[in-house]
Design an enzyme around this catalytic site. Structure first.
Site, PDB file in Angstrom:
ATOM      1  N   SER A   1      10.059  69.496  17.341  1.00  0.00           N
ATOM      2  CA  SER A   1      10.852  68.277  17.507  1.00  0.00           C
ATOM      3  C   SER A   1      10.478  67.113  16.598  1.00  0.00           C
ATOM      4  CB  SER A   1      10.800  67.805  18.962  1.00  0.00           C
ATOM      5  OG  SER A   1      11.667  68.578  19.753  1.00  0.00           O
TER       6      SER A   1
ATOM      7  N   LYS B   1       9.576  56.913  19.672  1.00  0.00           N
ATOM      8  CA  LYS B   1      10.467  57.783  20.440  1.00  0.00           C
ATOM      9  C   LYS B   1      10.480  57.298  21.890  1.00  0.00           C
ATOM     10  CE  LYS B   1      11.278  62.776  21.165  1.00  0.00           C
ATOM     11  NZ  LYS B   1      10.755  64.145  20.869  1.00  0.00           N
TER      12      LYS B   1
ATOM     13  N   SER C   1      14.109  67.180  18.770  1.00  0.00           N
ATOM     14  CA  SER C   1      14.600  66.138  19.641  1.00  0.00           C
ATOM     15  C   SER C   1      14.287  64.720  19.170  1.00  0.00           C
ATOM     16  CB  SER C   1      14.002  66.315  21.042  1.00  0.00           C
ATOM     17  OG  SER C   1      12.596  66.169  21.006  1.00  0.00           O
TER      18      SER C   1
END
Ligand SMILES: [Mg+2]
Ligand SMILES: [Zn+2]
Lengths: 100, 491, 498
Positions: free
Chosen positions: C173, C74, C149
């Site tokens: 997330s 990420k 996310s």
């Protein structure tokens, strides 16, 4: 819309946060934040007397490190990422106010 | 305005009392910063002691320096504080010298609360709290003559960012400018005694802000106060408090009232100037820092700190005065403790040295950074040489300077330099020669009043010293001069 | 091929790490134009990493448990010298001078880092539509969001662009996008995985965790990144029991609680002892029936496998969303203050420093980030702290107490991960509150710091994957992975592996 937050309040919060919005953006934000706070009415209404706050999920204390120097970063590497540099320092526009 | 630019610390007008509280920021002399392992060092090239943590880079996290906590607790105990479980909070405000745009500090749960500091005159000033926080970076305003408002731009150096500080907040118990200075002096002596800071006001490792207000004498109200910043010396502190107090008295007396605000001390102008108004004070949005965990010192930890606490300045001064049996003035005792030379002097005294002379020699002539080569025995020998008249005071000073450099014994130095006090016939001949070369002065010496005689005695002693290259004993010259005018004195 | 399959093939010499990396880069090259999982593909670096693994194998040196396994990160995890953006204009082009602890650990385990994945800006969002660089699409149906996310990481694993990925989970997330993309995602116990180098959203909630196509892969990735880190004061210095050995163990005799409040209703009549003697609270609204049916199926599957399944109640769980949307923005408002244009990242110049701060922040942050900064600043400001932030912290205490009580009766809890399957792009962007409701089932574990895992279990009425969530008490990773593995074995039909 509950109008919990006025445009003026939103503008005050924006100043604290160093953000700028147009009046219409402020109105929209005030409405959206009000809606979230309306949703939070369940928390707001809760009787929490006698309940201690929990800031942190783990009950740790006294996490410290030994006072031993380790190498710092190379200044060139640090300043290479800066928007503006002079004399080995970070350069910023004039600072008008004093620090609080 | 009365009191402006005089520098005098005149008493307030009748009927008014000064109310002062001090906030003192002290940099702790740890090896590393408060939350990262960068060197805590003054004077390095800008931005060379920085890392992701103290630059506030995204993703970096603070880890508390154990020594900083230990130092802070030590200071707390030295100030008689209660050492408490503590929590780090974030104080949120934007400023370019603050890498994260929040300062990690202790807010509602500080490490130390409720202490006291006793001034040498016996007055006690309460300590509200002494909490741990991180220092900011250093900003330089460039252009516009260096003045903040006219600058073209500013430069920021983060070497100081994250250096551990303790902020000591006194209660408003200070009643005179002299007490304020005594408070700072005594605090500094304590910091040096317990070895947690070098406490240099001129280098900024000790920074003092004064909260000043006045009130009618005898009342216990607290009137509007102003916080004076930028006090970089004890002299500034005293002058600023005096100026500010008079300003308040003048305002109140003329039916006005001071505005609650931050003010700055203008050393050159001898006055305070208005700064940020406290009415539009920032909303700091304090909350517990979720990147850090609480400190919870155990009773054992606090007991261990107490046990390891070295003697404090007041006790050290008392010991020195007692060892001097009346021969050591309090001011010299304070000076020696401040310089950490009381131990040396005490040891020399117990090795048999004359207390008064030892203190005089060290107080006057050992104001040097590194005196590690001066041993108690060496000092005692030196004092013995001087006390017995075998070397003059001037020679003794030279020998002491040589010891600082080389660590030789006083005897060896005296031998090497050919020192021995000139006395007896040789000295009398030299005095006669000096008198003969200065007949006018001699006449005035013989016929003058006491003040003239004293002044001219100094003149003749100086001339003799010059002629003998310092080998004469001043006291002996004086005795000769007196004898030549009045016949032998009784001593 | 699974991550563990790759690691075994590389370690045995059956495949080279380089060929694995090349295949992986090829798939990204072919497929990511449509999906948009990556902000940055690290082709050269990945091949160099792979060559290092191969060279070590050639020299007969030991390689780590993830030797040659392609991993996606990420883009809120710092990588030294490699752009790290948080999908924000604010950090575009920023090259951190250091790497996150998890990145160092993955490299030490022999993993090959193939790229940085897209996310909602500063991890604030539930659909990966809040990225400054455009949305990521769900590989299962490209008209749908991947969740967020960590949508880029979930999509990367679902599309086979990487065998493993790391995400961060502040309110769901990792788990919610895992559910929406049909992969496994786990949020470890707060403090199990170092946050050093994870760009903070909400520090008391953020936790890094793995995505994998299988429970075993996710477990292996977790094992590689977990453990004490002296650079993170909140990192737990607690023994780490190996997790992989537990996966084949059954759930016979295990006590599983179906968490009533997160399954569409309050406590039911047929419950065993509930966690709380107070009046029955209502459950959260908006959990879709097809999702609830899959959770019911999962509960039955566990019962079939020998577990003791009952319905339990944690009344305060319904307060989680409100508490979260006060606490997380409050912390975020402070964490994101540092983006001021002084030291790194974007600067928009102005006549003085304060104006420069305002201009930079106004230009650099997207709408959702600004909204949360505003909300958090408000919640912390004078006069509102006690009513909002202070109360939310007390709700947190209440939840900790109630979860502790329910974990006396059951070993793990079962509930949905997300209220619905993947929704259409743009479906919820106009109404922040509607978007926030996506996190209603995942938030409690963040507030309590407990571990939780989402595992694919069947499909919704629209044919898209449904994730069920297994939650456990602090440090129960081994246990919830075991339950997740049992669910994976029992999952219906066509399987969910890419
Ligand atoms: Mg302070
Ligand atoms: Zn540092």
């Amino acid at each position: 819309m509950s109008g919990r937050i006025s445009r003026d309040e939103a503008a005050h919060v924006a100043r604290l946060a160093r953000l700028r919005f147009s009046d219409s953006e402020l109105d929209e934000l005030a409405a959206q934040l009000s809606a979230v706070l309306d949703h939070a009415a369940d928390v707001e209404a809760l009787d929490v007397s006698g309940i201690e706050p929990t800031s942190h999920p783990q009950p740790l204390t006294d996490v410290t490190r030994a006072d031993e120097v380790r190498p710092s970063l190379a200044r060139d590497e640090v300043l290479a990422q800066a928007p503006s540099v002079a004399e080995g320092q970070f350069r910023v526009p004039p600072i008008l106010g004093e620090a609080p | 305005m009365s009191g402006a630019a005089t520098g005098r610390e005149t008493a307030l007008d009748d009927g008014w009392e000064l109310v002062v509280g001090l906030e003192v920021h002290v940099e702790l002399s740890t090896a590393t910063k408060l939350f990262c392992a960068c060197a805590n060092r003054f004077g390095d090239e800008p931005n060379t002691n920085v890392c992701p943590v103290c630059l506030g880079l995204p993703g970096s996290l603070p880890v508390v320096n154990a020594a900083a906590v230990d130092f802070a607790m030590r200071l707390g105990r030295a100030l008689g504080c209660e050492v408490r479980p503590a929590v780090f909070a974030r104080k949120n405000y934007f400023y370019p010298d603050m890498p994260k745009d929040y300062q990690i500090s202790q807010y509602d749960q500080p490490t130390n609360i409720d202490g006291r500091l006793k001034l040498p005159d016996g007055h006690v000033v309460g300590i509200e709290r002494a909490h741990i926080e991180e220092d900011t970076g250093k900003t330089t305003h460039v252009g516009g003559g260096g003045r903040i408002h006219d600058a073209d731009y500013a430069l920021v150096d983060y070497n100081r960012a994250g250096v551990p500080l303790v902020e000591i907040v006194s209660r408003p118990d200070i009643r005179t400018a002299e007490q304020a200075r005594a408070f700072v002096r005594e605090l500094r002596a304590i910091l040096l005694s317990i070895g947690v800071s070098d406490a240099r006001m001129e280098e900024g490792s000790m920074r003092v802000d004064a909260n000043v207000s006045v009130r009618p004498t005898g009342s216990d109200e607290l009137r509007t106060r102003c916080e004076i910043k930028n006090l970089s010396s004890l002299r500034s502190l005293g002058r600023a408090i005096t100026f500010e107090a008079r300003r308040h008295v003048d305002l109140w007396s003329s039916g006005e009232r001071p505005r609650q605000e931050t003010r700055h001390w203008d050393e050159a102008g001898g006055r305070t100037t208005p700064g940020r108004s406290k009415e539009d004070a920032e909303d700091y949005r304090y909350f517990q820092d979720p990147d850090l965990v609480p400190l919870a010192p155990s009773a054992e930890t606090v007991a261990a700190i107490d046990a390891a606490l070295p003697p404090l300045p007041a006790a050290r001064r008392a010991e020195l005065v007692a060892a001097g049996a009346g021969a050591v003035p309090a001011s010299d005792a304070a000076l020696l403790v401040e310089r950490d030379q009381d131990g040396l002097v005490l040891a020399a005294i117990s090795a048999g040295a004359d207390p008064g002379l030892t203190v005089t020699r060290v107080a006057n002539d050992l104001a040097v950074e590194d005196w590690s080569k001066v041993t108690p025995d060496g000092l005692a020998s030196l004092v013995a040489l001087e006390a017995s008249g075998r070397v003059t005071a001037t020679q003794a000073k030279q020998i002491l300077a040589d010891i600082v450099e080389s660590g030789e014994t006083p005897e060896a130095i005296s031998e090497r330099r050919g020192f021995q006090a000139m006395a007896g016939h040789d000295l009398a001949v030299t005095v006669d020669q000096v008198i003969a070369s200065n007949p006018d002065e001699w006449r005035r010496f013989c016929s003058g009043d006491d003040a003239d005689r004293k002044k001219l005695a100094g003149f003749f002693i100086g001339q003799v010293m010059r002629a003998t290259k310092g080998r004469a004993d001043g006291a002996a010259v004086n005795r000769l001069l007196q004898q030549l005018t009045h016949g032998p004195t009784s001593d | 091929m699974t991550a563990l399959g790759v690691a075994a093939a590389v370690a045995s010499g059956e495949r080279t790490a380089r060929s694995v990396a090349e295949d992986c880069l090829d798939r990204i090259g072919e497929g990511d134009g449509e999906i948009g999982a990556f902000n940055l593909v690290l082709a050269e670096e990945a091949l160099a990493d792979a060559d290092r693994v191969d060279a070590a194998l050639d020299r007969g040196e030991p390689v780590g448990p993830l030797a040659g396994v392609p991993v996606a990160l990420k883009d809120n995890l710092c990588t030294r010298g490699i752009p790290t953006t948080c999908s924000s204009r604010m950090l575009e082009g920023w090259r951190p001078p250091y790497s996150a602890t998890v990145v160092e650990r993955l490299r030490a385990a022999g993993a090959v880092i193939v790229g940085k994945t897209n996310l909602d800006e500063f991890a604030m969002g539930s659909s990966t539509e809040n990225s400054a660089f455009g949305p990521t699409r769900n590989p299962r149906d490209t008209s749908r969001v991947p969740g967020g996310s960590s949508g880029g990481s979930a999509a990367a694993v679902a599309a086979g662009f990487a065998a493993l990925a790391l995400g961060s989970d502040t309110g769901g997330s990792i788990r919610q996008p895992a559910a929406l993309c049909g992969v496994v995602g786990m949020k470890p116990t707060y403090g199990r995985v170092s946050r050093y180098g994870l760009i903070a959203f909400a520090s008391s909630l953020d936790q890094i965790g793995p995505f994998g196509a299988t429970v075993a892969d996710a477990a292996a990735c977790y094992q590689a990144i977990a453990g004490h880190d002296p650079l993170d004061s909140t990192s737990l210095d607690r023994p780490q029991e190996p997790v992989e050995g537990a996966l084949a163990d059954g759930v016979d005799g295990l006590r599983v609680g179906v968490l009533a409040e997160l399954c569409g209703g309050g406590p039911r009549q047929e419950t065993g002892r509930t966690g709380n003697d107070g009046p029955a609270a209502g459950g959260v609204e908006g959990v879709a029936d097809d999702v609830l049916s899959r959770v019911q199926d999962a509960a039955e599957a566990l019962e079939q496998a020998g577990a003791d399944v009952r319905t339990v109640s944690v009344p305060s769980a319904v307060l989680g969303l409100s508490a979260y949307y006060l606490i997380a923005p409050a912390e975020a408002s402070s964490n994101l203050a540092r983006y001021d244009g002084v030291r790194y990242g974007l600067r928009v110049d102005a006549a003085n420093a304060a104006e420069m701060n305002v201009a930079t922040r106004t230009a650099g942050f997207g709408a959702e980030v600004k909204r949360r900064i505003m909300l958090g600043t408000y919640a912390l400001s004078a006069g509102y702290y006690d009513a909002f932030y202070g109360k939310a912290l007390r709700v947190r205490t209440l939840m900790l107490q109630e979860f502790a009580a329910v974990y006396e009766d059951v070993d793990v809890l079962l509930c949905p991960t997300a209220p619905t399957t993947a929704f259409e792009l743009g479906a919820k962007t106009a109404d922040p509150l509607l978007m926030y409701l996506n996190d209603v089932c995942t938030i409690p574990s963040n507030l309590t710091g407990h571990p939780a895992i989402s595992v694919p279990f069947g499909r919704g009425d629209d044919g898209l994957p449904v994730g069920v969530q297994v939650m456990g008490p602090a440090l129960s990773e081994r246990l919830i992975l075991k339950v997740a593995a049992a669910l994976e074995r029992a999952a219906p039909g066509d399987g969910n592996a890419p």
